[in-house]
Design a protein around this motif. Sequence first.
Motif, PDB file in Angstrom:
ATOM      1  N   PHE A  65      -3.027  12.302  13.004  1.00 26.34           N
ATOM      2  CA  PHE A  65      -2.944  11.944  11.587  1.00 26.34           C
ATOM      3  C   PHE A  65      -2.551  10.486  11.420  1.00 26.34           C
ATOM      4  O   PHE A  65      -3.158   9.735  10.636  1.00 26.34           O
ATOM      5  CB  PHE A  65      -1.917  12.858  10.924  1.00 26.34           C
ATOM      6  CG  PHE A  65      -1.638  12.531   9.495  1.00 26.34           C
ATOM      7  CD1 PHE A  65      -2.609  12.724   8.520  1.00 26.34           C
ATOM      8  CD2 PHE A  65      -0.404  12.050   9.095  1.00 26.34           C
ATOM      9  CE1 PHE A  65      -2.354  12.445   7.193  1.00 26.34           C
ATOM     10  CE2 PHE A  65      -0.141  11.766   7.779  1.00 26.34           C
ATOM     11  CZ  PHE A  65      -1.114  11.959   6.835  1.00 26.34           C
ATOM     12  N   LEU A  66      -1.542  10.050  12.210  1.00 27.48           N
ATOM     13  CA  LEU A  66      -1.100   8.654  12.133  1.00 27.48           C
ATOM     14  C   LEU A  66      -2.248   7.712  12.465  1.00 27.48           C
ATOM     15  O   LEU A  66      -2.462   6.700  11.784  1.00 27.48           O
ATOM     16  CB  LEU A  66       0.043   8.416  13.117  1.00 27.48           C
ATOM     17  CG  LEU A  66       1.440   8.719  12.604  1.00 27.48           C
ATOM     18  CD1 LEU A  66       2.453   8.474  13.695  1.00 27.48           C
ATOM     19  CD2 LEU A  66       1.739   7.840  11.409  1.00 27.48           C
TER      20      LEU A  66
ATOM     21  N   VAL B 227      -4.668   7.575   9.580  1.00 28.48           N
ATOM     22  CA  VAL B 227      -4.133   6.842   8.426  1.00 28.48           C
ATOM     23  C   VAL B 227      -4.074   5.347   8.727  1.00 28.48           C
ATOM     24  O   VAL B 227      -4.363   4.512   7.866  1.00 28.48           O
ATOM     25  CB  VAL B 227      -2.737   7.372   8.040  1.00 28.48           C
ATOM     26  CG1 VAL B 227      -2.112   6.508   6.978  1.00 28.48           C
ATOM     27  CG2 VAL B 227      -2.839   8.791   7.547  1.00 28.48           C
TER      28      VAL B 227
ATOM     29  N   ILE C  58       2.908   7.472  -5.832  1.00 25.58           N
ATOM     30  CA  ILE C  58       3.882   8.095  -4.948  1.00 25.58           C
ATOM     31  C   ILE C  58       4.815   9.027  -5.704  1.00 25.58           C
ATOM     32  O   ILE C  58       5.330   9.962  -5.122  1.00 25.58           O
ATOM     33  CB  ILE C  58       4.690   7.030  -4.206  1.00 25.58           C
ATOM     34  CG1 ILE C  58       5.010   5.890  -5.128  1.00 25.58           C
ATOM     35  CG2 ILE C  58       3.935   6.557  -2.995  1.00 25.58           C
ATOM     36  CD1 ILE C  58       5.732   4.778  -4.453  1.00 25.58           C
TER      37      ILE C  58
ATOM     38  N   GLN D 240       0.855  -1.184   0.000  1.00 32.99           N
ATOM     39  CA  GLN D 240       0.000   0.000   0.000  1.00 32.99           C
ATOM     40  C   GLN D 240       0.889   1.231   0.000  1.00 32.99           C
ATOM     41  O   GLN D 240       1.111   1.863   1.028  1.00 32.99           O
ATOM     42  CB  GLN D 240      -0.912  -0.004   1.220  1.00 32.99           C
ATOM     43  CG  GLN D 240      -1.756  -1.250   1.313  1.00 32.99           C
ATOM     44  CD  GLN D 240      -2.587  -1.263   2.574  1.00 32.99           C
ATOM     45  OE1 GLN D 240      -3.006  -0.236   3.059  1.00 32.99           O
ATOM     46  NE2 GLN D 240      -2.822  -2.443   3.107  1.00 32.99           N
ATOM     47  N   ASP D 241       1.399   1.565  -1.178  1.00 31.43           N
ATOM     48  CA  ASP D 241       2.420   2.603  -1.296  1.00 31.43           C
ATOM     49  C   ASP D 241       1.985   3.911  -0.666  1.00 31.43           C
ATOM     50  O   ASP D 241       2.695   4.501   0.139  1.00 31.43           O
ATOM     51  CB  ASP D 241       2.717   2.875  -2.773  1.00 31.43           C
ATOM     52  CG  ASP D 241       3.180   1.646  -3.478  1.00 31.43           C
ATOM     53  OD1 ASP D 241       3.541   0.683  -2.781  1.00 31.43           O
ATOM     54  OD2 ASP D 241       3.175   1.636  -4.712  1.00 31.43           O
ATOM     55  N   LEU D 242       0.784   4.343  -1.047  1.00 32.89           N
ATOM     56  CA  LEU D 242       0.354   5.672  -0.647  1.00 32.89           C
ATOM     57  C   LEU D 242       0.183   5.755   0.860  1.00 32.89           C
ATOM     58  O   LEU D 242       0.579   6.722   1.509  1.00 32.89           O
ATOM     59  CB  LEU D 242      -0.953   6.000  -1.351  1.00 32.89           C
ATOM     60  CG  LEU D 242      -1.328   7.465  -1.313  1.00 32.89           C
ATOM     61  CD1 LEU D 242      -0.280   8.291  -2.013  1.00 32.89           C
ATOM     62  CD2 LEU D 242      -2.673   7.679  -1.944  1.00 32.89           C
ATOM     63  N   ARG D 243      -0.382   4.689   1.426  1.00 32.76           N
ATOM     64  CA  ARG D 243      -0.614   4.696   2.862  1.00 32.76           C
ATOM     65  C   ARG D 243       0.714   4.719   3.618  1.00 32.76           C
ATOM     66  O   ARG D 243       0.865   5.441   4.600  1.00 32.76           O
ATOM     67  CB  ARG D 243      -1.419   3.458   3.241  1.00 32.76           C
ATOM     68  CG  ARG D 243      -2.443   3.767   4.308  1.00 32.76           C
ATOM     69  CD  ARG D 243      -3.388   2.634   4.465  1.00 32.76           C
ATOM     70  NE  ARG D 243      -3.645   2.393   5.866  1.00 32.76           N
ATOM     71  CZ  ARG D 243      -3.999   1.209   6.355  1.00 32.76           C
ATOM     72  NH1 ARG D 243      -4.102   0.164   5.537  1.00 32.76           N
ATOM     73  NH2 ARG D 243      -4.237   1.062   7.618  1.00 32.76           N
TER      74      ARG D 243
ATOM     75  N   MET E 103      -2.727   3.762  -2.714  1.00 35.92           N
ATOM     76  CA  MET E 103      -4.009   3.850  -3.416  1.00 35.92           C
ATOM     77  C   MET E 103      -5.184   3.549  -2.510  1.00 35.92           C
ATOM     78  O   MET E 103      -6.320   3.689  -2.899  1.00 35.92           O
ATOM     79  CB  MET E 103      -4.037   2.843  -4.579  1.00 35.92           C
ATOM     80  CG  MET E 103      -3.186   3.233  -5.763  1.00 35.92           C
ATOM     81  SD  MET E 103      -3.692   4.758  -6.589  1.00 35.92           S
ATOM     82  CE  MET E 103      -2.514   5.920  -5.983  1.00 35.92           C
TER      83      MET E 103
ATOM     84  N   THR F 269       3.456   5.992   2.569  1.00 34.29           N
ATOM     85  CA  THR F 269       4.022   7.323   2.431  1.00 34.29           C
ATOM     86  C   THR F 269       3.375   8.285   3.416  1.00 34.29           C
ATOM     87  O   THR F 269       4.050   9.093   4.056  1.00 34.29           O
ATOM     88  CB  THR F 269       3.816   7.827   0.999  1.00 34.29           C
ATOM     89  OG1 THR F 269       4.332   6.843   0.114  1.00 34.29           O
ATOM     90  CG2 THR F 269       4.524   9.122   0.761  1.00 34.29           C
ATOM     91  N   LEU F 270       2.051   8.186   3.550  1.00 35.58           N
ATOM     92  CA  LEU F 270       1.356   9.069   4.489  1.00 35.58           C
ATOM     93  C   LEU F 270       1.813   8.794   5.915  1.00 35.58           C
ATOM     94  O   LEU F 270       1.964   9.723   6.714  1.00 35.58           O
ATOM     95  CB  LEU F 270      -0.152   8.888   4.370  1.00 35.58           C
ATOM     96  CG  LEU F 270      -0.748   9.366   3.044  1.00 35.58           C
ATOM     97  CD1 LEU F 270      -2.243   9.102   3.008  1.00 35.58           C
ATOM     98  CD2 LEU F 270      -0.476  10.827   2.831  1.00 35.58           C
ATOM     99  N   VAL F 271       2.042   7.524   6.226  1.00 32.70           N
ATOM    100  CA  VAL F 271       2.517   7.207   7.579  1.00 32.70           C
ATOM    101  C   VAL F 271       3.883   7.825   7.821  1.00 32.70           C
ATOM    102  O   VAL F 271       4.126   8.414   8.882  1.00 32.70           O
ATOM    103  CB  VAL F 271       2.566   5.671   7.776  1.00 32.70           C
ATOM    104  CG1 VAL F 271       3.318   5.336   9.040  1.00 32.70           C
ATOM    105  CG2 VAL F 271       1.167   5.119   7.844  1.00 32.70           C
TER     106      VAL F 271
END
Lengths: 355, 356
Positions: free
Chosen positions: B325-326, B329, B139, A148-151, B1, A153-155
Amino acid sequence: MTTIFDNEPRTEAATRGDAFGRWIGSHPVWALVIAVAVIFALWLVLAPWPAGLEQVFGKKLIFINALFNGITLGGLYFLVATGFTLIFGLMRNVNLAHGSLYLFGGYMGYEATQWTGSWLFSYVIAFLSCAVVGIAMQFFIFRRMEGQDLRQTLVTLGLSIVFSDLMVWVWGGNAIQIDTPDYLDGPVVTPIVVAVRSSGETVFLYYPAVRLVIFAAAVVIGVGMWLALNRTRVGVMIRAGVDDRDMLSVLGYRVQLLFVAVFAFGAGLAGMAGIVGGTFQSLSLGEDSHFLLASLVVVIVGGMGSIPGAAIGALIIGLSEQIGTVYFQNYSTVLSFLIMVIVLALRPQGLLGRR
Amino acid sequence: MALAETTRQAPLGVGEAQRGGEFGRWVSRHAAILLLGVFMVIFPAIANDFFLRQIAGWTMILGMIALSLMFLGGYGGMVSLAQMTVAGVAGYMIAVLGVSSLPKVSFFWPWWVAAPLAIAIAVAFGTLAGALSARTEGIYTIMITLALATSFFYLTLQNWPIFNGFNGFTTIPAPHFFGVHWGDPVPLYYMILFFAALSYAAVLYVSRSPFGLALQGVRDNPRRMEAIGYNVTAHRIAAYAFAAFIAAIGGILLVWQNNQISPFSVDVGVVINLLIIAVVGGLGHPIGPFIGAFIYVILRTFALDALVAVGLDGRRFQTLIGLGFLIIVLFSPDGVVGLWRRWASRVGASDGRSGR
């Protein structure tokens, strides 16, 4: 299976050598242009400048200093960006907390020099402490959200916010400088002529020894990593993982262990770079985002996941920043940015990247 | 995604308006948003200037800029960190072209010349940023737009001829026309409310238009859309242009509300906070960014006192934001809107009605 892998580096190198010869054969004009450019660049660096040139570009000393600062800054950028690109190449994880690791390593190194008084020992501390943080990040968080690349990155983004605030808490907002050890303090004479006095006496360039030593160390680390990746079994595993990590794990290799090891190594390199940065410049609030930006631009220009790409990108960005600061003061960041735009427009995967 | 995937379920209430036809049903469907609208209109009657400016004003402005991020991220699958920078470009341009305390730099053009020009420049910038990153995905988009945003920050910090370096611009007045001083709290509030509501409606409308549906198709499967004959890159760039328009209006309102702009209005922290706002609110529905902005503004305004009240260091506000935020997410990738949706569908199921 192993025999195929063992043979690969040699054949690759052989074809690369041939390709170079063939390229010169098929592009004689370009080869000549490049050769002339290289000779001209060497002349610019080594010979004293005629008066006309000095009128246009200013003193040679300024140019040479910018050049040297750019190259050595490139060495520092390489140390930071190479871990970033390695982690991305293998795990597809854009670690936006990489700048925080850099700053954390620098602060830990600073503490170590304060406690032990040894500059070299602080590198060990910085490497280990950042590696531990990296292992924890990979083991507790990223392992659970693989693919889950995007997740991910957000982490990393969330982590970078927390880290930077905690570091402000501990070390405050003021800039901290790590002292250069006595044996590397002060300038050394380089065999480069900066100017000729009217008395006929030649003036040579004096340059800080610590910068030259660190640049040499960056080159050694870079070459060492290249050798490790191309000549050792772990290197083969990493390269195979970059190409197809599912296949690697199907073949029975312990991919998770590899991920943790690479994450630790990349984070540790960033931590060591923190000491270099703290000695060259200073450590302060905001340096984490500065070096995150530098890593981003370096790997976008050089190509994601490629270590030679990171080296080339770091050199280009380091040079453009320093030369930009000297010659186009108000627009020096735009210069690095323009380079990034041009590379993206012509080669979206970066100079040495693969799609 | 993972974030984008949640929006594959139809946005709240899609299709209801076409299907229903009966006014009463439409009203009950949209009761929440209608109530919110009525509340916002009468809000100045019950709130003081502090709440109008610091809470409501900031919430709607940050919500608008985050809305442009949400539009790109939620419907286009492109998480762009350059939206705050687009707003910053618009804000800087209104200061350069319009009135400020710096006669050496500013042109002192009237607002009706400066504002449209500033928006045009910002849209051009946002579209260029889009063209640059539209060929990449996921990304890579984050990386390129983050690099872009950081470069702009350092440019404004270093550049004195145009951006006035470290100091930026101060005393930029809101305009004065139709006999109204739009910088006064209540007129400013209504101006911000008007544009926030307009951009909310515009995003909702565009998301259901053929263009918006094609964009969501591009998000879900670019190759298939390409094969059917859609120009994937053109759709992406058009989405960037539309989002940049919203962000640019938000940027100008930001400057009129603040009366100043400096590099620290567009630094990395602000850029990242904007992403946090959008993600915490939820990328699944245009109301998400406004909810996120509300939470953020409330935390920013009151967290210091609250932290001190429970015996913690008030300065650790940023840690609180980061941890929140963490948690979002890690445990609810579709943000507060996602939490609410899940809760609503559970309640709906137990009532024996279909939740959606």
